[in-house]
Scaffold this active site. Structure first.
Site, PDB file in Angstrom:
ATOM      1  N   GLY A 195       0.791  -1.080  -0.190  1.00 48.37           N
ATOM      2  CA  GLY A 195      -0.063  -0.047   0.012  1.00 48.37           C
ATOM      3  C   GLY A 195       0.943   1.182   0.060  1.00 48.37           C
ATOM      4  CG  ASN A 220       2.537   3.018  -5.661  1.00 47.03           C
ATOM      5  OD1 ASN A 220       3.248   4.136  -6.154  1.00 47.03           O
ATOM      6  ND2 ASN A 220       3.306   1.953  -5.633  1.00 47.03           N
ATOM      7  CG  HIS A 234       5.047  -3.091 -14.698  1.00 46.40           C
ATOM      8  ND1 HIS A 234       4.421  -4.152 -14.268  1.00 46.40           N
ATOM      9  CD2 HIS A 234       6.098  -3.339 -15.285  1.00 46.40           C
ATOM     10  CE1 HIS A 234       5.255  -5.244 -14.682  1.00 46.40           C
ATOM     11  NE2 HIS A 234       6.325  -4.608 -15.223  1.00 46.40           N
ATOM     12  CD  GLU A 268       6.228   1.639  -8.696  1.00 44.09           C
ATOM     13  OE1 GLU A 268       6.441   0.835  -9.159  1.00 44.09           O
ATOM     14  OE2 GLU A 268       5.676   1.487  -7.195  1.00 44.09           O
TER      15      GLU A 268
HETATM   16  C1  GAR Z   1       4.760  -1.385  -6.916  1.00 43.91           C
HETATM   17  O1  GAR Z   1       5.820  -1.198  -7.040  1.00 43.91           O
HETATM   18  C2  GAR Z   1       4.019  -1.760  -8.369  1.00 43.91           C
HETATM   19  O2  GAR Z   1       4.702  -1.114  -9.391  1.00 43.91           O
HETATM   20  C3  GAR Z   1       3.968  -2.931  -8.397  1.00 43.91           C
HETATM   21  O3  GAR Z   1       3.437  -3.510  -7.181  1.00 43.91           O
HETATM   22  C4  GAR Z   1       4.055  -2.697  -6.222  1.00 43.91           C
HETATM   23  C5  GAR Z   1       3.078  -2.081  -5.098  1.00 43.91           C
HETATM   24  O4  GAR Z   1       3.696  -1.830  -3.878  1.00 43.91           O
HETATM   25  N1  GAR Z   1       2.946  -3.389  -9.448  1.00 43.91           N
HETATM   26  C6  GAR Z   1       3.074  -4.602 -10.330  1.00 43.91           C
HETATM   27  O5  GAR Z   1       4.170  -5.103 -10.252  1.00 43.91           O
HETATM   28  C7  GAR Z   1       2.042  -4.970 -11.163  1.00 43.91           C
HETATM   29  N2  GAR Z   1       2.557  -5.835 -12.163  1.00 43.91           N
HETATM   30  P1  GAR Z   1       2.848  -1.019  -2.938  1.00 43.91           P
HETATM   31  O6  GAR Z   1       1.617  -1.999  -2.425  1.00 43.91           O
HETATM   32  O7  GAR Z   1       3.679  -0.623  -1.738  1.00 43.91           O
HETATM   33  O8  GAR Z   1       1.888   0.287  -3.615  1.00 43.91           O
END
Ligand code: GAR
Length: 365
Positions: free
Chosen positions: A177, A179, A276, A341
């Protein structure tokens, strides 16, 4: 004119509990923010009161509401909230507490019944609260929320009339979570003018979902179905229904690890973005950071792109570059990518709000 309401203390409530206990009667206890009272609160409190012989409400102090729901809340201060709450027929006493959790009060009061509203299950209650309830021998009762009645939905309706240009977003995720946290803080400090209208996860115990609940956003767990990798048809439909009900403009996939299909893909075509952790079209799919290391890439990054039926193949909206350093593991590299991100995703969403669908050349971060 009446003086300010003086809230009860934990000791007052414990005395009330012991008096009731001696008469074979029950004290019901609940807690919450009760910022902008609505019919859902009133019905919930009536139901809670009916579980015993007196109802005591522990009200989160202003400081604890800020921690739980963000800097813009509460709308009403704790004295006013306590006074209004205490005037309700169902409520026998109100006390104000500073903690984000009611654990200490449960230990002090030993309520016969603990009532909690909403999407909770006994298992999803905070572990500390659950342990305190076990110690106190309290019966836990989860009461259904009244659909469509919440302080957040009242605020949303007010903003829909006056807050022109606010993007209504839904955030979907499965994991840590971070992001989602970045989006929430961009909204709170004004870098992103958006309403987080729905938060949806396929993982009931994820930090992602916990964060959304704690921050007070409408949060939904959608049961993905029996296949550990796919999102079943019923779940696809349920997600669509949540998006429709929340009147969402843009769907944000922030670490959502399952593939969206119909009816969401067509219903929200051109309005779903994913973040991504690679410079797409390089390293599509799962494990993108390890793939960059294994491939010996000197540089990778992150991509915000539109989502189509084909995995990680929709139009790129923005990218940020991150060097792969000697000795990087998938974890160290992913942590640096996430830092990018957290800036890029809110920026893209805000550009979308200001100027419509943004497109930046791949690589121009
Ligand atoms: C992020 O790094 C996102 O880019 C990746 O999952 C992570 C989620 O992190 N998404 C993918 O790999 C989709 N193919 P978070 O839960 O800490 O935001």
């Amino acid at each position: 004119m009446s003086a300010d309401y003086s809230p009860a203390t934990a000791a007052d409530v414990r005395r009330l509990r012991d008096t009731l206990d001696a008469r074979g009667k029950k004290l019901v206890f609940t807690n919450g923010c009760f910022d902008l009272l609505h019919a859902g609160h009133v019905r919930y409190l009536e139901q809670a009161r009916a579980l015993g012989d007196a109802l005591v409400v522990a009200l989160n102090s202003d400081a604890s509401v800020r921690l739980l729901k963000g800097a813009g809340r509460p709308l009403n201060n704790q004295n006013d909230r306590a006074e209004v709450l205490a005037a309700l027929r169902a409520v026998d006493a109100v006390l104000v507490f500073e903690d984000q959790r009611a654990t200490g009060l449960i230990d002090a009061i030993h309520p016969h019944v603990y009532a909690k509203g909403g999407d909770y299950t006994v298992e999803s209650l905070n572990a500390g609260e659950r342990a305190a309830l076990n110690r106190a021998g309290s019966e836990v009762r989860i009461l259904p929320l009244v659909p469509g009645r919440s302080t957040t939905s009242t605020i949303n309706r007010m903003n829909a009339g006056h807050g022109v240009g606010r993007l209504r977003i839904a955030v979907l995720g499965s994991g840590a979570g971070s992001n989602l946290r970045a989006i929430i803080s961009a909204v709170q400090n004004g870098r992103l003018e958006a309403e987080i209208a729905a938060v949806i996860s396929d993982q009931p115990d994820s930090n992602f979902l916990k964060l959304a609940c704690e921050a007070g956003f409408p949060a939904h767990f959608v049961d993905p179905g029996s296949n550990p990798r796919k999102l079943g048809d019923a779940a696809q439909k349920e997600i669509f229904e949540h998006l429709e009900r929340a009147r969402v403009d843009v769907v944000v996939l922030a670490g959502f690890m399952r593939i969206l299909k119909e009816p969401v893909i067509s219903g929200y075509s051109g309005r779903i973005v994913n973040v991504h952790p690679s410079l797409l079209p390089r390293h599509k799919g799962a494990g993108a950071t390890q793939l960059a290391i294994d491939a010996g890439d000197s540089e990778t990054g992150c991509t915000v792109h539109l989502v189509t039926a084909e995995i990680d193949a929709g139009r790129t909206l923005a990218q940020a570059r991150v060097p792969v350093l000697p000795g990087d593991t998938a974890e160290t590299l992913h942590a640096r990518i996430k830092t990018e991100e957290h800036k890029l995703l809110p920026q893209v969403l805000n550009e979308w709000r200001e100027r419509g669908l943004p497109v930046r050349d791949a690589g121009a971060s």
